[in-house]
Design an enzyme around this catalytic site. Sequence first.
Site, PDB file in Angstrom:
ATOM      1  CE  LYS A  63      12.204  18.066 -11.166  1.00 44.23           C
ATOM      2  NZ  LYS A  63      11.740  16.833 -11.755  1.00 44.23           N
ATOM      3  CD  GLU A  86       9.482  10.703 -16.185  1.00 41.62           C
ATOM      4  OE1 GLU A  86       9.350  11.035 -15.255  1.00 41.62           O
ATOM      5  OE2 GLU A  86       9.914  11.243 -17.381  1.00 41.62           O
ATOM      6  CB  SER A 146      14.067  20.909 -15.039  1.00 43.13           C
ATOM      7  OG  SER A 146      13.475  22.112 -14.801  1.00 43.13           O
ATOM      8  CG  HIS A 190      -1.980  -1.183   1.322  1.00 45.83           C
ATOM      9  ND1 HIS A 190      -3.177  -1.161   0.845  1.00 45.83           N
ATOM     10  CD2 HIS A 190      -1.735  -2.388   2.031  1.00 45.83           C
ATOM     11  CE1 HIS A 190      -3.605  -2.406   0.805  1.00 45.83           C
ATOM     12  NE2 HIS A 190      -2.806  -2.935   1.496  1.00 45.83           N
TER      13      HIS A 190
END
Length: 459
Positions: free
Chosen positions: A319, A326, A313, A183
Amino acid sequence: MVNTRIERDSMGEVNVPSNALYGAQTQRAIDNFPVSGQTLPVDFIKALLLIKSAAAEANLALGLLPEDITNAICTAVNQLLADENIMQHFPVDIYQTGSGTSSNMNANEVIAHLASIYSQTKIDANDHVNYGQSSNDVIPSAIHVSAAILVEKQLLPALQHLQQTIVDKALSLNHLVKTGRTHLMDAMPVRMSQSLFSWAAQISYNIDNIKMLQAKLQRLAQGGTAVGTGINAHPDFAKHFNQKLSALTNVSFSQADNFSFLMATQDTAVALSGQLKTTAVSLIKIANDLRWMNSGPLAGLGEISLPALQPGSSIMPGKVNPIIPESTAMAAAQVIGNDAAITIGGQSGNFELNVMLPMIATNLISSINLLTSSSRLLADKAIAGFEVHEQQLTQALYKNPILVTALNPVIGYLKAAEIAKQAYREQRPIIDVAEENTALTRQELTKLLDPVQLTRNIK
């Protein structure tokens, strides 16, 4: 202005670009179907050409085509297969007649044009290149042939590479123990290798299920001609055809037990697509696990660092994002969408023919290629190279109050729950709180709460 020549078919004259290898029926399809601007995939076209070559060789073996015409057809096919710009000759839109007749005639016309040049005699698209065939058995066969070749030579090797990469990485991390999660919440500890072996088992499961479909995928409708009865084809055509095609492709093809089944339905394609969807679901699971473990690095889990492949970014310097997981997840989502379209297409078998064949072909090949590329990228650019933050794993592991689960058999569930809640509330190691609230010694607690020992029953 485009220079044109006049070509003729059974409906009359058509203007065709002078330099085009195709003829009247292809041009009619170009004019009739300006739908998407997308053509059928190159893998499908190459399968279609191989079918034409194998058919010509089969008809030669049966004494139905002369040797010079057969050789010219096969030479034309070989030239097209070697052409880097092959698709310029196959411009018909995906969303055409549902049988794919336009694409079948496109291939017939291009081959006939080139073969006529080689043989210096008139070779006819219908009477020679399409001899003993119909679009109604050619196109279903081309779906199976293109998919079968891609599955055997591309997809399965890619999935096997992914599985082996995961196993190798797991073995290298077997000594590391981390907090398990259910969970998305802290749970009992697991070895890092156990998490990865779970991924490897997922991929193995998919490999096995895809292999189970290969024999069905390699059975072909070719020889059924118009409605599955074999009209205008030699009784032994299918046998010779499959022998020739198997030799051309190094994939073992055989004739259908029932031609009508493979022409009226696309159940095999639907079944394969369903398994490709399952594989896509597995890749999404693995990709998302990687994203979660990589999250942060300061405000997330920060358990691993994926390879830094590009700036993450346009505005935030430094970043770095989990780009390969993805990409994998998006490709897998498209496979799931492709499966929905193929499922609808599979329902469109009306009496003796399915009439969504080009769309099914396109989406099936798309799914195979997406999974092939994504599997290799996920293996080579994410899993093989990620680094583990051991200190982060250890720090979270020994503070995890859920370790108290190991004390259940000794102190009972309710007492263990009280200790866990106190440890959460006070942000203290579970061993310290347990020592204060039980009669167990520090030595006993150290042994009972050892995270490494708590993974011993999990393989």
